[in-house]
Each structure stands twice: as C-alpha cells, then as structure tokens.
Design an enzyme around this catalytic site. Structure first.
Site, mmCIF file in Angstrom:
data_model
loop_
_atom_site.group_PDB
_atom_site.id
_atom_site.type_symbol
_atom_site.label_atom_id
_atom_site.label_comp_id
_atom_site.label_asym_id
_atom_site.label_seq_id
_atom_site.Cartn_x
_atom_site.Cartn_y
_atom_site.Cartn_z
ATOM 1 N N LYS A 184 0.721 -1.272 -0.039
ATOM 2 C CA LYS A 184 -0.073 -0.132 0.007
ATOM 3 C C LYS A 184 1.006 1.220 0.048
ATOM 4 O O LYS A 184 1.743 1.519 0.990
ATOM 5 C CB LYS A 184 -0.950 0.110 1.205
ATOM 6 C CG LYS A 184 -1.809 1.389 1.298
ATOM 7 C CD LYS A 184 -2.779 1.149 2.603
ATOM 8 C CE LYS A 184 -3.640 2.457 2.732
ATOM 9 N NZ LYS A 184 -4.373 2.418 4.071
ATOM 10 N N ASP A 230 -3.098 10.035 4.181
ATOM 11 C CA ASP A 230 -4.389 9.515 4.462
ATOM 12 C C ASP A 230 -5.152 10.635 5.367
ATOM 13 O O ASP A 230 -5.028 10.469 6.470
ATOM 14 C CB ASP A 230 -4.516 8.192 4.779
ATOM 15 C CG ASP A 230 -5.994 7.460 4.931
ATOM 16 O OD1 ASP A 230 -6.829 8.229 4.455
ATOM 17 O OD2 ASP A 230 -5.938 6.409 5.603
ATOM 18 N N LYS A 277 -10.459 12.187 8.776
ATOM 19 C CA LYS A 277 -9.751 11.727 10.321
ATOM 20 C C LYS A 277 -9.627 13.097 11.068
ATOM 21 O O LYS A 277 -9.729 14.117 10.845
ATOM 22 C CB LYS A 277 -8.584 11.190 10.112
ATOM 23 C CG LYS A 277 -8.515 10.003 9.217
ATOM 24 C CD LYS A 277 -6.804 9.386 9.320
ATOM 25 C CE LYS A 277 -6.744 8.373 8.585
ATOM 26 N NZ LYS A 277 -7.427 7.105 9.256
ATOM 27 N N ASP A 314 1.229 6.058 5.662
ATOM 28 C CA ASP A 314 0.230 5.006 5.354
ATOM 29 C C ASP A 314 0.959 4.566 3.904
ATOM 30 O O ASP A 314 0.222 4.065 3.357
ATOM 31 C CB ASP A 314 -1.106 6.039 5.007
ATOM 32 C CG ASP A 314 -2.179 4.841 5.162
ATOM 33 O OD1 ASP A 314 -1.823 3.901 5.579
ATOM 34 O OD2 ASP A 314 -3.162 5.560 4.673
ATOM 35 N N ASP A 342 -12.714 6.728 4.251
ATOM 36 C CA ASP A 342 -11.287 6.331 5.024
ATOM 37 C C ASP A 342 -10.993 5.208 4.981
ATOM 38 O O ASP A 342 -9.831 4.667 5.251
ATOM 39 C CB ASP A 342 -11.423 6.963 6.279
ATOM 40 C CG ASP A 342 -10.005 7.140 7.092
ATOM 41 O OD1 ASP A 342 -9.020 6.947 6.420
ATOM 42 O OD2 ASP A 342 -10.302 7.186 8.355
ATOM 43 N N ARG A 361 -8.221 -0.714 1.109
ATOM 44 C CA ARG A 361 -8.304 -1.703 0.318
ATOM 45 C C ARG A 361 -9.018 -1.673 -0.971
ATOM 46 O O ARG A 361 -8.756 -2.403 -1.952
ATOM 47 C CB ARG A 361 -9.775 -2.432 1.132
ATOM 48 C CG ARG A 361 -10.802 -1.335 1.640
ATOM 49 C CD ARG A 361 -11.823 -1.873 2.641
ATOM 50 N NE ARG A 361 -11.017 -1.488 4.262
ATOM 51 C CZ ARG A 361 -11.393 -1.859 5.191
ATOM 52 N NH1 ARG A 361 -12.860 -2.501 5.101
ATOM 53 N NH2 ARG A 361 -11.134 -1.533 6.230
HETATM 54 N N1 BES Z 1 -4.374 4.358 7.025
HETATM 55 C C1 BES Z 1 -5.469 3.943 7.744
HETATM 56 C C2 BES Z 1 -5.323 2.723 8.844
HETATM 57 C C3 BES Z 1 -4.528 3.202 10.131
HETATM 58 C C4 BES Z 1 -5.210 3.853 11.094
HETATM 59 C C5 BES Z 1 -2.965 2.829 10.251
HETATM 60 C C6 BES Z 1 -4.363 4.237 12.276
HETATM 61 C C7 BES Z 1 -2.587 3.321 11.353
HETATM 62 C C8 BES Z 1 -3.315 4.061 12.335
HETATM 63 C C9 BES Z 1 -6.794 3.346 6.887
HETATM 64 O O1 BES Z 1 -6.848 3.645 5.803
HETATM 65 C C10 BES Z 1 -7.875 3.680 7.858
HETATM 66 O O2 BES Z 1 -8.053 4.707 7.719
HETATM 67 N N2 BES Z 1 -8.557 2.554 8.048
HETATM 68 C C11 BES Z 1 -9.936 2.911 8.867
HETATM 69 C C12 BES Z 1 -10.883 1.970 8.500
HETATM 70 C C13 BES Z 1 -12.326 2.143 8.847
HETATM 71 C C14 BES Z 1 -12.926 3.388 8.259
HETATM 72 C C15 BES Z 1 -13.068 0.889 8.550
HETATM 73 C C16 BES Z 1 -9.617 2.850 10.441
HETATM 74 O O3 BES Z 1 -8.872 1.667 10.683
HETATM 75 O O4 BES Z 1 -10.034 3.226 11.066
HETATM 76 ZN ZN ZN Z 2 -4.940 4.702 4.907
HETATM 77 MN MN MN Z 3 -7.922 5.554 5.699
#
Ligand code: BES
Ligand code: ZN
Ligand code: MN
Length: 499
Positions: free
Chosen positions: A268, A273, A280, A291, A350, A354
């Site tokens: 990735k 992000d 966020k 990210d 967010d 995926r």
């Molecule tokens: N890049 C983030 C995941 C992440 C979050 C990595 C905090 C490290 C620390 C990913 O793109 C994301 O935002 N995932 C969301 C998914 C949710 C919306 C289902 C998450 O984990 O909050």
């Molecule tokens: Zn992300």
């Molecule tokens: Mn995200």
C-alpha cells in the site's frame, strides 16, 4: 558503516575499541576473561570497584589496559548469563553503538558473548548484530537545515569469531545483514519523508532509481490513463480527490530461472491519508504520512534482492495515491466498479487502502504468481488487537501462513495470525453493490482482509497488516522499516540461500 569478520583471540586485537560483555553480577564473558588474563586481572580489578556489575543497559569505557593493543575496552552489561537471549544480545549491540557514537573511536571490534555454538545460531547472531547496529546509527535529517552529524562517527565494525572455521558463516551473515539493513534504512527514509515530498510520483522515481542499480530489475509505472484503460475504478476513485496523479509502480526482479513463478509483493503506497470526505480527527493526523510504509517495505525488500543478487523472481506492485477531501473525492454511498468487475459501495472514504489494493491484487493475475503477499497499514483495529509488536497476518493458505510466521520468528520481525473465517464475510454485505468497503462493528482487521480476499481468490495469498508495526509514535516517532526483515528472510529461504 563498514562490517567485516575476523577470527582471533580477543586479547590480541589491535583497534581503537574492543567491545566485551559482562554478565550480572560482575561475571566476565569468555572473551572478557581472556582479556582479563592478558592484562593481569585488570578487568576483575575494575569490576571490584562496583561501577559496573553487568546489568543490562550498563556500559563502561576503559582506556589503556595493560598488555593489550586496544586504545579502549568497552564493557557492556549483558544481564544474567542464564537469561542472555537474542533480544538481550541485540540490546547489548545497540548500547555499544550508542556509547561508541559518543566516543572518538571510529573503529571497533565486537566480541559479545555467543548465544549458542551451532552454526545457524552464529549466523543469526552476527546478522542481528549488523542489522541492529545499523538501526542504532540510523538518522533521518534530510529535512533539517543544519543536520548535526556525530563528529567522529563509527566507520568500521569488525565481528570477532573465535574459530577460523566460522568465518564463512560470519561473512554470509554480514552480507545478508547489510542488505537487509540497507533495505530497512531505505524503507525508513521513505516512511519518514513528509507527504508533501513523498508523493506517488516521488515513490515512482525512487523505484526507477533502484531499477538503475541492476539490469535484473525492470521498473514500469502505470499512469492514470493506463489504469483507466484497465478499468481500475476502485484505485482511481481514491485518487480523484487528490491533485497528485496516482501511480501504479511495478518492479520486476528477475534473479531466478525464466520459467519459475514469481513471488509477488503488493505494498500500500498511500502517501497521505486524511480520510477523504470521512475525514480523520486532527490530532495525530500527521502520522498518516506513514500510510505508504507497505509500499516502502516492498521497495526496501527489492533493494535487498538486488544487493544480494538473489536467485529468485520477485515482483513488487505498489498502488500509490493520496486520500484527501475534495469536491471530486469519493463520497459515502458512492459505488465504484473494480478491475475485477465486482462493485463496491464506499460507506466510509477512509477505508481507502483496500480500494487501491483490490485493483492491484487483480492486476497481479497476469504474472501467474507462486504466492502473493500484500503489506499495508490497513486498519487502526490491528493496532488495538496486536499493538506494535506483531504484524497482523491473514491468509487463504495455511502453508503460506506458516512460512510467513516462521520467517517472522527467524528474522525477529514477528507476525501473528488472525482468522479469515467465512462467518466474517457477511459483515461486508451491501444493499446496493456487490459489497461494502467496511465491515461495521467488530473485527475490523479481519473484515478488511475479507474484503481483499475477494480479489485474491486465484492466488495463494497472505495479507500483512502493519498498521501497528510500521512506525513508532511519541518521542521516538519514526518509521521502523518493518517488515523488510521478514520478507527478505522469506526470500532468502525460498531461494535456498539459508536453510
Ligand atoms: N491508514 C488507515 C489505517 C490506520 C489507522 C493505520 C491508524 C494506522 C493507524 C486506513 O486507511 C484507515 O483509515 N482505516 C480505517 C478503516 C475504517 C474506516 C473501517 C480505520 O482503521 O479506522
Ligand atoms: Zn489509509
Ligand atoms: Mn484511511
């Protein structure tokens, strides 16, 4: 740093510094004993003064030992001998490097206690020493206007083995260790760079630069137009909200026989992000520059392949984009069509990782891979579940999962498997499309992997969630370079460079 191996008697070495271990309480290691003997009990005499009793974390620099050829002897506390483990050895190496960095010695001979006598353990211990000392001397000052480099940095480390017949193993450990260490350092640099510098185009250029180092590594960059032609609707939907063009970075390393199926690593490469319209919260959002650490680890691993000229075929694929809010960005409820033809309802913008990975996984099919491993900072839920010590592992193939777990253990870059049971798939049901991009309450790391699994059905596939392991927060904020060690270990093993 320059590393080399040498066989010899610790007490007969000539160098600016000799590093020796002391166990608790005031117990000399074998090498320290031989130096003690040569110097007529000088070490015993010093230890009796009580300034250092061998606890972990202790260090004592000594000068001008009688009857020795070293300007300095650095004693490192190794803790109780019975408890001297791989982790303690690594701590001792790190402590020695940090002491030496503050000293004027530019060369050192390391003679820390051996963990065991078998060959493979010697290999691991010496390889660890190279990786650990390189990590300890890592600095990221590209963005400082006046970087303060150590005045007299350590330039050369010699690893001393007692027996000449161990030299070959030691040399191999050093060669492998250096390649892994430079892969880690490259991955850290890319991770630590801010989002305004490390953009998808920057990552693509880094891949191109690596490609120039070896005729065995070919780099291809797909532009948005080409991704449109391939109908990568999921990946492109994320990039629509960004002014930086998305890139699909393809790195083809051909070290093996032409007909042997490649290992495909997908990373990735989300260079920042913000969450998109599902934005966020502000605190800590700067960390979302990390990210792209999955992509960085794939670049780091390919750099190790190149450096070691590994006899194996490896393909790195890095879908790279930003995820920002914008008038043209994905909106909750939007439905996009992936390259596979499956449609996706984006309930949370967010959950973008995926979306870019699923098209990359479909793209992998053209390479007829032996295995596919994707690496991604995919879910905050993984940080909740495993913290920062283990990488999350999910796979549709038990043998591959075991291979990854074992590579993680051998490289001290551990992963822990989570279930990918069918029961979880239902959480992705959508009223309007083939699937939703989020799985609702509970099992966030698992439902994210369930989503990816729908695009990896044709592969022996594993997913590594490095959201917790890819970087440190707080005072030690910085990328870790994980899982370059794990991945390189797996490739060293697959290409029969180690048993
Ligand atoms: N890049 C983030 C995941 C992440 C979050 C990595 C905090 C490290 C620390 C990913 O793109 C994301 O935002 N995932 C969301 C998914 C949710 C919306 C289902 C998450 O984990 O909050
Ligand atoms: Zn992300
Ligand atoms: Mn995200």
């Amino acid at each position: 740093m320059n590393y080399n191996a040498k066989a010899g008697d610790p007490s007969k070495q000539r160098a600016p510094c000799l590093v020796l271990g002391v166990f608790a309480t005031r117990k000399l290691s074998e090498a320290a004993k031989s130096v003690d003997k040569a110097s007529s009990g000088f070490l015993t005499h010093i230890l009796k003064k009580g300034d250092m009793d061998g606890e972990t974390g202790q260090a004592l620099m000594l000068y001008d030992l009688p009857n020795t050829l070293c300007e300095r002897v650095l004693l490192i506390g190794c803790g109780k001998q019975k408890e001297y483990s791989r982790a303690k050895h690594n701590e001792a190496v790190a402590k020695a490097i940090s002491e030496l960095t503050g000293s004027h010695a530019i060369e050192a001979i390391f003679c820390l206690p051996a963990l065991a006598t078998s060959e493979s353990d010697l290999y691991t211990q010496l390889r660890d020493a190279v990786i650990k000392s390189s990590e300890q001397s890592y600095r990221f000052d590209q963005c400082k206007s006046d970087p303060k480099a150590p005045k007299r940095p350590l330039k050369k480390v010699t690893l001393l083995v007692t027996d000449r017949k161990n030299l070959k193993t030691a040399q191999k450990a050093i060669t492998h260790g250096q390649a892994i260490a430079s892969g880690i350092s490259l991955a850290k640099d890319l991770g630590n760079l801010p989002g305004n510098i490390c953009t998808p185009s920057y990552l693509a250029n880094q891949a191109r630069q690596l490609g120039r180092k070896s005729p065995q590594l070919k780099i291809k960059i797909l532009e948005e137009k080409q991704m449109e032609a391939l109908k990568m609707g999921a990946l492109l939907s994320v990039s629509r909200g960004s002014r930086q063009p998305a890139k699909l970075i393809i790195m083809e390393y051909k070290g093996g026989e032409a007909k042997s199926k490649p290992v495909v690593l997908v990373g990735k490469g989300l260079t920042f992000d913000a969450g998109g319209i599902s934005i966020k919260p502000s605190p800590g959002m700067d960390e979302m520059k990390y990210d792209m650490c999955g992509g960085a680890s794939v670049i780091g691993t390919l750099s190790a392949c190149v450096e070691l000229k590994l006899p194996i075929n490896v393909i790195g694929i890095i879908p790279s984009s930003e995820n920002l809010p914008d008038g043209d960005a994905n909106k909750p409820g939007d439905i996009v069509t992936s390259m596979s033809g499956q449609t996706i309802e984006i309930l949370n913008t967010d959950a973008e990782g995926r979306l870019i990975l699923c098209d990359a996984l479909t793209y992998c099919e053209r390479f007829d891979p032996a295995i596919v491993i994707d690496v991604a900072t995919l879910t905050g839920a993984c940080v909740v579940a495993l913290g920062s010590h283990a990488t999350g592992l999910l796979s549709n193939n038990d043998a591959l999962a075991d291979e990854i777990l074992s590579a993680g253990n051998s490289s001290h870059d551990k992963a822990w498997r989570l279930p990918l049971w069918d029961e979880y798939q239902k959480q992705l049901d959508s009223n309007f499309a083939d699937m939703a991009n989020i799985g609702g309450k509970g099992g966030g790391t698992i439902t994210a992997a369930c989503f990816l699994s729908r695009f990896a059905k044709k592969h022996k596939w594993a997913h590594l969630d490095i959201a917790g392991s890819a970087w440190h927060s707080g005072a030690k904020k910085g990328a870790t370079g994980r899982p370059v060690s794990l991945l390189t270990q797996l490739l060293l093993k697959r290409s029969k460079q180690i048993s």
